[in-house]
Design an enzyme around this catalytic site. Structure first.
Site, PDB file in Angstrom:
ATOM      1  CE  LYS A   1      -1.678   1.665   4.030  1.00 46.78           C
ATOM      2  NZ  LYS A   1      -1.295   3.067   4.250  1.00 46.78           N
ATOM      3  CG  ASN A   2       2.323   2.667   3.527  1.00 48.12           C
ATOM      4  OD1 ASN A   2       1.146   2.950   3.258  1.00 48.12           O
ATOM      5  ND2 ASN A   2       2.741   2.481   4.762  1.00 48.12           N
TER       6      ASN A   2
ATOM      7  CB  CYS B   1      -4.440  11.154  11.218  1.00 51.85           C
ATOM      8  SG  CYS B   1      -4.364   9.397  11.040  1.00 51.85           S
TER       9      CYS B   1
ATOM     10  NE  ARG C   1       0.029  10.402   9.749  1.00 58.40           N
ATOM     11  CZ  ARG C   1      -0.353   9.333   9.031  1.00 58.40           C
ATOM     12  NH1 ARG C   1      -1.503   8.749   9.259  1.00 58.40           N
ATOM     13  NH2 ARG C   1       0.425   8.885   8.060  1.00 58.40           N
TER      14      ARG C   1
ATOM     15  CG  ASP D   1       3.140   1.685   9.344  1.00 60.45           C
ATOM     16  OD1 ASP D   1       3.233   1.900   8.121  1.00 60.45           O
ATOM     17  OD2 ASP D   1       2.940   2.596  10.175  1.00 60.45           O
TER      18      ASP D   1
ATOM     19  CB  ILE E   1       7.055   7.209  14.340  1.00 60.85           C
ATOM     20  CG1 ILE E   1       8.281   6.316  14.222  1.00 60.85           C
ATOM     21  CG2 ILE E   1       6.749   7.932  13.032  1.00 60.85           C
ATOM     22  CD1 ILE E   1       9.547   7.004  13.782  1.00 60.85           C
TER      23      ILE E   1
ATOM     24  NE  ARG F   1      -6.574   4.071   5.467  1.00 55.62           N
ATOM     25  CZ  ARG F   1      -5.530   4.496   6.202  1.00 55.62           C
ATOM     26  NH1 ARG F   1      -5.592   4.514   7.498  1.00 55.62           N
ATOM     27  NH2 ARG F   1      -4.414   4.878   5.616  1.00 55.62           N
TER      28      ARG F   1
HETATM   29  C1  LIG Z   1       1.096   6.231   2.927  1.00 57.61           C
HETATM   30  C2  LIG Z   1       2.347   6.003   3.735  1.00 57.61           C
HETATM   31  O1  LIG Z   1       3.409   5.766   3.222  1.00 57.61           O
HETATM   32  N1  LIG Z   1       2.191   6.091   5.086  1.00 57.61           N
HETATM   33  C3  LIG Z   1       3.343   5.869   5.942  1.00 57.61           C
HETATM   34  C4  LIG Z   1       4.143   7.146   6.055  1.00 57.61           C
HETATM   35  O2  LIG Z   1       3.274   8.128   6.598  1.00 57.61           O
HETATM   36  P1  LIG Z   1       3.771   9.679   6.574  1.00 57.61           P
HETATM   37  O3  LIG Z   1       4.552   9.926   5.342  1.00 57.61           O
HETATM   38  O4  LIG Z   1       2.613  10.516   6.856  1.00 57.61           O
HETATM   39  O5  LIG Z   1       4.742   9.689   7.831  1.00 57.61           O
HETATM   40  P2  LIG Z   1       6.008  10.609   8.044  1.00 57.61           P
HETATM   41  O6  LIG Z   1       7.220   9.749   7.913  1.00 57.61           O
HETATM   42  O7  LIG Z   1       5.911  11.830   7.212  1.00 57.61           O
HETATM   43  O8  LIG Z   1       5.787  11.032   9.567  1.00 57.61           O
HETATM   44  C5  LIG Z   1       6.736  10.743  10.553  1.00 57.61           C
HETATM   45  C6  LIG Z   1       6.561  11.758  11.664  1.00 57.61           C
HETATM   46  O9  LIG Z   1       6.903  13.042  11.135  1.00 57.61           O
HETATM   47  C7  LIG Z   1       5.848  13.976  11.352  1.00 57.61           C
HETATM   48  N2  LIG Z   1       5.789  14.913  10.232  1.00 57.61           N
HETATM   49  C8  LIG Z   1       5.671  14.423   8.958  1.00 57.61           C
HETATM   50  C9  LIG Z   1       5.603  15.303   7.911  1.00 57.61           C
HETATM   51  C10 LIG Z   1       5.663  16.695   8.155  1.00 57.61           C
HETATM   52  O10 LIG Z   1       5.618  17.539   7.234  1.00 57.61           O
HETATM   53  N3  LIG Z   1       5.780  17.145   9.443  1.00 57.61           N
HETATM   54  C11 LIG Z   1       5.846  16.278  10.495  1.00 57.61           C
HETATM   55  O11 LIG Z   1       5.957  16.707  11.642  1.00 57.61           O
HETATM   56  C12 LIG Z   1       4.612  13.104  11.456  1.00 57.61           C
HETATM   57  O12 LIG Z   1       3.591  13.778  12.196  1.00 57.61           O
HETATM   58  C13 LIG Z   1       5.130  11.900  12.181  1.00 57.61           C
HETATM   59  O13 LIG Z   1       5.143  12.165  13.570  1.00 57.61           O
HETATM   60  O14 LIG Z   1       5.258   6.929   6.945  1.00 57.61           O
HETATM   61  C14 LIG Z   1       4.857   6.562   8.275  1.00 57.61           C
HETATM   62  C15 LIG Z   1       6.107   6.411   9.107  1.00 57.61           C
HETATM   63  O15 LIG Z   1       6.893   5.369   8.614  1.00 57.61           O
HETATM   64  C16 LIG Z   1       4.029   5.272   8.261  1.00 57.61           C
HETATM   65  O16 LIG Z   1       3.538   5.024   9.566  1.00 57.61           O
HETATM   66  C17 LIG Z   1       2.876   5.402   7.306  1.00 57.61           C
HETATM   67  O17 LIG Z   1       2.260   4.113   7.130  1.00 57.61           O
HETATM   68  C1  LIG Z   2      -0.353   4.945   9.024  1.00 63.58           C
HETATM   69  C2  LIG Z   2      -0.514   4.186   7.951  1.00 63.58           C
HETATM   70  O1  LIG Z   2      -0.970   4.631   6.722  1.00 63.58           O
HETATM   71  P1  LIG Z   2      -1.355   6.135   6.369  1.00 63.58           P
HETATM   72  O2  LIG Z   2      -0.082   6.944   6.393  1.00 63.58           O
HETATM   73  O3  LIG Z   2      -1.915   6.000   4.962  1.00 63.58           O
HETATM   74  O4  LIG Z   2      -2.343   6.588   7.394  1.00 63.58           O
HETATM   75  C3  LIG Z   2      -0.163   2.748   7.903  1.00 63.58           C
HETATM   76  O5  LIG Z   2      -0.056   2.204   6.752  1.00 63.58           O
HETATM   77  O6  LIG Z   2       0.027   2.159   8.995  1.00 63.58           O
END
Ligand SMILES: CC(=O)N[C@H]1[C@@H](OP(=O)(O)OP(=O)(O)OC[C@H]2O[C@@H](n3ccc(=O)[nH]c3=O)[C@H](O)[C@@H]2O)O[C@H](CO)[C@@H](O)[C@@H]1O
Ligand SMILES: C=C(OP(=O)(O)O)C(=O)O
Length: 428
Positions: free
Chosen positions: A22-23, A123, A128, A313, A335, A405
């Site tokens: 998915k990711n 979320c 996030r 995850d 995280i 999902r």
């Molecule tokens: C669709 C997908 O691929 N989802 C994955 C992606 O989510 P996602 O890309 O949203 O996760 P991030 O790696 O960006 O987030 C990591 C941390 O950084 C913070 N953050 C992120 C962006 C930002 O602009 N500012 C900020 O503060 C987030 O709130 C979180 O606390 O990576 C996460 C961490 O491996 C996984 O749990 C999710 O499954």
């Molecule tokens: C947090 C997850 O996905 P998403 O970033 O799409 O919410 C996940 O795949 O566990």
């Protein structure tokens, strides 16, 4: 809303075909916006999030054609045609359903010079924010305003410019968004402290197949030399390491023996190392990865970290497993701010868990007892399924739309290995 009814106590044995990730699929789908030629993705998983992203792309004007058996495990192909983009706005009603929708921002600004994308909003697992995505685009010259809950982004006259972007913290989505934007920027972009998740590498390999010039794949320093245009390509989505890790824990929690077809140990080494200490064996096979547990399950600690560390995850699934281990386990979530919502639901089944801030102390109990429980987010819901597989008696997991999902054919895959479970469809 559908529910899952599970009668626990069965040992799982057999094989499970791991689906496309998915990711990885979500950013790869967004990458189609970078070219007017057709991007074909193979092994597309059949998931609610994939439907949401496909609908989002279609409302931008992308032609989306899926072929292959929609209900089988065999990989499905999707052909994406972004030759005629008619709309540069990603609306709230779609973005709020799936945060990964924000991944259209970088490609749209890079190719069309502007985009209007709804802020994803909070979320279940934390606020996030997307500030790192925005700051990176600003570093590339984009003007960004936030109005009415939308990100209004506009590239400079000559398009985005290459820049050095240093991430103050690792972000998977920001790395993906900015890597895609940089692929069409004027000049060289360096992403420092970039995420190293396998899904990032998969996206980079697809972009390279589309003509992008990217170095440092797999490292925390990515260098992208922008091109004027990218062309079409065909790319097979890598197997879902989180799905594989989840089923590995299903084998562990039931004392079973599963062969996970397509799973790659290299994508799961942190988990495998920790679980080996708990008494779980991992054996690479020609077709994937065999996971078994024959002896006692021992309590071990786990702390989530960016790849190659233990994945956030898999944290909820690990907690369910440790609930029935011998001894205690400290599970720390570094995280996300609020990713322990499975704790009270596991407690309803007799788990002994005490939360102290970002850490949860799990004291193993001889057995869990089936109960009605509530799914709250994607991985919390599957942790309740794992607990139900091991529990004595019947567990009913409510609100399993969370599960849909991210897990393709979950009940079919587990039933085929001996699980006693069924989906209770909501007639309304
Ligand atoms: C669709 C997908 O691929 N989802 C994955 C992606 O989510 P996602 O890309 O949203 O996760 P991030 O790696 O960006 O987030 C990591 C941390 O950084 C913070 N953050 C992120 C962006 C930002 O602009 N500012 C900020 O503060 C987030 O709130 C979180 O606390 O990576 C996460 C961490 O491996 C996984 O749990 C999710 O499954
Ligand atoms: C947090 C997850 O996905 P998403 O970033 O799409 O919410 C996940 O795949 O566990």
């Amino acid at each position: 809303m559908d529910k899952l009814r599970i009668r626990g106590g069965r040992t799982l044995k057999g094989e499970i075909a791991i689906s496309g990730a998915k990711n990885a699929a979500l950013p790869l789908l967004a990458a189609c916006l970078l070219t007017e030629e057709t991007l074909t993705l193979r092994n597309l998983p059949h998931l609610a999030d994939i439907v949401t992203m496909s609908n989002l792309l279609a409302q931008h004007g992308v032609g989306v054609v899926v072929n292959g058996k929609g209900t089988s495990y065999e990989g499905r192909d999707v052909h994406l045609d972004a030759a005629n983009i008619t709309n540069l706005t990603a609306h709230y009603d779609l973005v709020r359903k799936m945060r990964a929708s924000v991944l259209v921002l970088g490609p749209l600004v890079a190719r069309f010079g502007e985009a209007k994308v709804s802020l994803p909003g909070g979320c279940a697992i934390g606020p996030r924010p997307v500030d790192l995505h925005i700051k990176g685009l600003q570093a590339m010259g984009a003007e960004i305003d936030i109005e009415g809950g939308y990100i209004l982004a506009k590239a400079p006259k000559g398009g985005l410019k290459g820049a050095e972007i240093v991430f103050p913290q690792v972000s998977v989505g920001a790395t993906e968004n900015l890597m895609m934007a940089a692929a069409l920027a004027d000049g060289e972009t360096t992403l420092v402290n970039a995420a190293r998740e396998p899904e990032i590498g998969d996206l980079a390999r697809c972009l390279i197949a589309m003509g992008a010039d990217i170095d440092g794949v797999g490292s925390d320093r990515l260098r992208i030399r922008g091109k004027k245009t990218l062309h079409g390509a065909t790319h097979a989505i890598l197997p879902d390491r989180i799905e594989a890790g989840t089923y590995a824990m299903a084998a562990a929690i039931t004392g079973g023996d599963l062969e996970l077809l397509g799973a790659r140990l290299d994508d799961l080494r942190a988990m495998a190392k920790i679980l080996a200490g708990a008494g779980v064996t991992f054996t690479e096979t020609e077709r994937g990865l065999r996971v078994a547990r024959t002896g006692d399950l021992i309590g071990v600690d786990a702390m989530t970290e960016p790849f190659p560390g233990f994945p956030t995850d898999l944290q909820a699934q690990m907690m369910a497993l440790m609930c029935v281990a011998k001894g205690a386990s400290m599970i720390t979530e570094t995280i996300f701010e609020n990713r322990f919502m499975h704790v009270p639901e596991l407690a309803r089944m007799g788990a002994n868990i005490t939360v102290h801030g970002a850490s949860a102390l799990v004291r193993g109990v001889p057995k869990l007892t089936g109960a009605p429980v509530m799914a709250t987010d994607l991985r919390a819901s599957v942790s309740l399924v794992l607990a139900g597989l091991a529990a004595e008696g019947e567990t009913v997991v409510n609100r399993i739309y969370h599960l849909d999902r991210g897990y393709e054919h979950l009940e079919e895959k587990l039933i085929a290995c001996g699980a006693d479970m069924e989906r209770l469809r909501d007639a309304s």
